[in-house]
Design a protein around this motif. Structure first.
Motif, short mmCIF file in Angstrom:
data_model
loop_
_atom_site.label_atom_id
_atom_site.label_comp_id
_atom_site.label_asym_id
_atom_site.label_seq_id
_atom_site.Cartn_x
_atom_site.Cartn_y
_atom_site.Cartn_z
N GLU A 83 49.33 68.43 66.20
CA GLU A 83 50.34 68.71 65.17
C GLU A 83 50.96 67.43 64.61
O GLU A 83 51.93 67.49 63.86
CB GLU A 83 51.44 69.63 65.74
CG GLU A 83 52.31 68.99 66.79
CD GLU A 83 51.80 69.18 68.21
OE1 GLU A 83 52.56 68.88 69.13
OE2 GLU A 83 50.66 69.60 68.43
N TYR A 84 50.40 66.27 64.93
CA TYR A 84 50.99 64.99 64.54
C TYR A 84 50.28 64.40 63.32
O TYR A 84 49.10 64.06 63.40
CB TYR A 84 50.93 64.00 65.71
CG TYR A 84 51.58 64.54 66.95
CD1 TYR A 84 52.96 64.61 67.05
CD2 TYR A 84 50.80 65.01 68.00
CE1 TYR A 84 53.57 65.13 68.19
CE2 TYR A 84 51.40 65.52 69.14
CZ TYR A 84 52.79 65.58 69.23
OH TYR A 84 53.37 66.09 70.35
N PRO A 85 50.99 64.22 62.21
CA PRO A 85 50.39 63.59 61.03
C PRO A 85 50.44 62.06 61.14
O PRO A 85 51.35 61.50 61.76
CB PRO A 85 51.28 64.08 59.88
CG PRO A 85 52.61 64.33 60.51
CD PRO A 85 52.33 64.75 61.94
N ALA A 90 40.76 63.81 59.19
CA ALA A 90 40.92 62.43 58.73
C ALA A 90 40.50 62.34 57.27
O ALA A 90 39.40 62.74 56.91
CB ALA A 90 40.08 61.48 59.58
N SER A 91 41.39 61.81 56.46
CA SER A 91 41.04 61.53 55.07
C SER A 91 40.63 60.08 54.91
O SER A 91 39.96 59.71 53.94
CB SER A 91 42.21 61.86 54.14
OG SER A 91 43.35 61.09 54.48
N SER A 92 41.02 59.22 55.87
CA SER A 92 40.58 57.82 55.87
C SER A 92 40.72 57.28 57.29
O SER A 92 41.38 57.88 58.13
CB SER A 92 41.42 56.98 54.91
OG SER A 92 42.77 56.92 55.35
N LEU A 130 35.93 57.51 60.29
CA LEU A 130 36.47 58.74 60.87
C LEU A 130 36.20 59.98 60.02
O LEU A 130 35.79 61.00 60.55
CB LEU A 130 37.96 58.60 61.16
CG LEU A 130 38.28 57.76 62.39
CD1 LEU A 130 39.79 57.57 62.54
CD2 LEU A 130 37.72 58.40 63.63
N PRO A 131 36.41 59.94 58.70
CA PRO A 131 36.10 61.15 57.92
C PRO A 131 34.63 61.56 58.05
O PRO A 131 34.32 62.74 58.23
CB PRO A 131 36.44 60.76 56.48
CG PRO A 131 37.43 59.67 56.61
CD PRO A 131 37.03 58.92 57.85
N SER A 132 33.71 60.60 58.01
CA SER A 132 32.28 60.91 58.15
C SER A 132 31.95 61.39 59.55
O SER A 132 31.16 62.32 59.73
CB SER A 132 31.44 59.69 57.80
OG SER A 132 31.64 59.30 56.46
N LEU A 133 32.55 60.76 60.54
CA LEU A 133 32.29 61.14 61.93
C LEU A 133 32.74 62.58 62.19
O LEU A 133 32.06 63.34 62.87
CB LEU A 133 32.99 60.18 62.89
CG LEU A 133 32.76 60.41 64.38
CD1 LEU A 133 31.27 60.31 64.72
CD2 LEU A 133 33.56 59.41 65.20
N GLY A 138 45.53 61.15 58.52
CA GLY A 138 45.03 62.47 58.90
C GLY A 138 45.98 63.12 59.87
O GLY A 138 47.18 62.82 59.87
N GLN A 139 45.44 63.97 60.70
CA GLN A 139 46.28 64.69 61.64
C GLN A 139 45.53 64.84 62.96
O GLN A 139 44.34 65.11 62.98
CB GLN A 139 46.63 66.07 61.09
CG GLN A 139 47.64 66.79 61.93
CD GLN A 139 48.31 67.92 61.18
OE1 GLN A 139 48.37 67.91 59.96
NE2 GLN A 139 48.82 68.89 61.91
#
Length: 176
Positions: free
Chosen positions: A112-114, A77-79, A63-66, A108-109
């Motif tokens: 507005e939802y973490p 996304a951090s992971s 997800l972070p790369s995408l 991630g987020q």
């Protein structure tokens, strides 16, 4: 919007007597600056005379790369990873689809939802004969009619860190 992506596609296959298309393996990658965001592979066979088809697909996405490749302003996304396996077959008017889709360790987020180490999974096994099945807004539709979703039971999912999480299991009756 996709920006500055590196796309790779590979396939080997045959077309036999202009009737059978056979790709015993194909692959697809999507990334940015040598960093793979999506990697997929699969196989496909189709008979142009009978309409019979068979396909399988396996996909993994970071997800972070995408999100570096595909612009989604309402998501960070951090992971996290998305994984999917799917098989599809169509023969003599009958269709079947079997597979699963998982979201793993998403932090991630979204809007507005973490989310922190969020996990979700969807498994499916659908076989139909002449009907049209769709999934719209997390609901099953059969031939244009929304099907009733019935809570079946709660179950406890235990993650890799032995944290229990109670989930609800649902059933849909597709008898029409």
């Amino acid at each position: 919007e996709i920006q500055q992506a590196q796309v790779g596609f590979g396939a080997q296959g045959t077309i036999e007597e202009l009737k059978t298309v056979n790709f015993p393996e194909f692959s697809f990658t999507l990334g940015l600056q040598g960093n793979r965001a999506v990697q997929a592979s699969g196989a496909l066979r189709m008979n142009t005379e009978t309409g019979d088809q068979a396909a399988q697909l396996t996909m993994e996405a970071s997800l972070p790369s995408l999100l570096q490749v595909v612009s989604m302003p309402d998501m960070t996304a951090s992971s996290g990873q998305v994984k999917m396996t799917a098989k599809y077959a169509s023969s003599q008017g009958k269709q079947s689809a079997v597979g699963n889709l998982t979201l793993e360790e998403f932090s991630g987020q979204l809007l507005e939802y973490p989310f922190q180490d969020y996990r979700a999974a969807l498994e499916y096994n659908v076989e139909i004969a002449g009907d049209k099945v769709e999934v719209r807004n997390n609901r099953i539709w059969l031939n244009g009619v929304e099907q009733k979703t019935v809570p079946a039971q709660d179950y406890t999912f235990v993650d890799d860190d032995c944290r229990p999480d109670v989930k609800r299991h649902y059933h849909e009756d597709l008898s029409g």
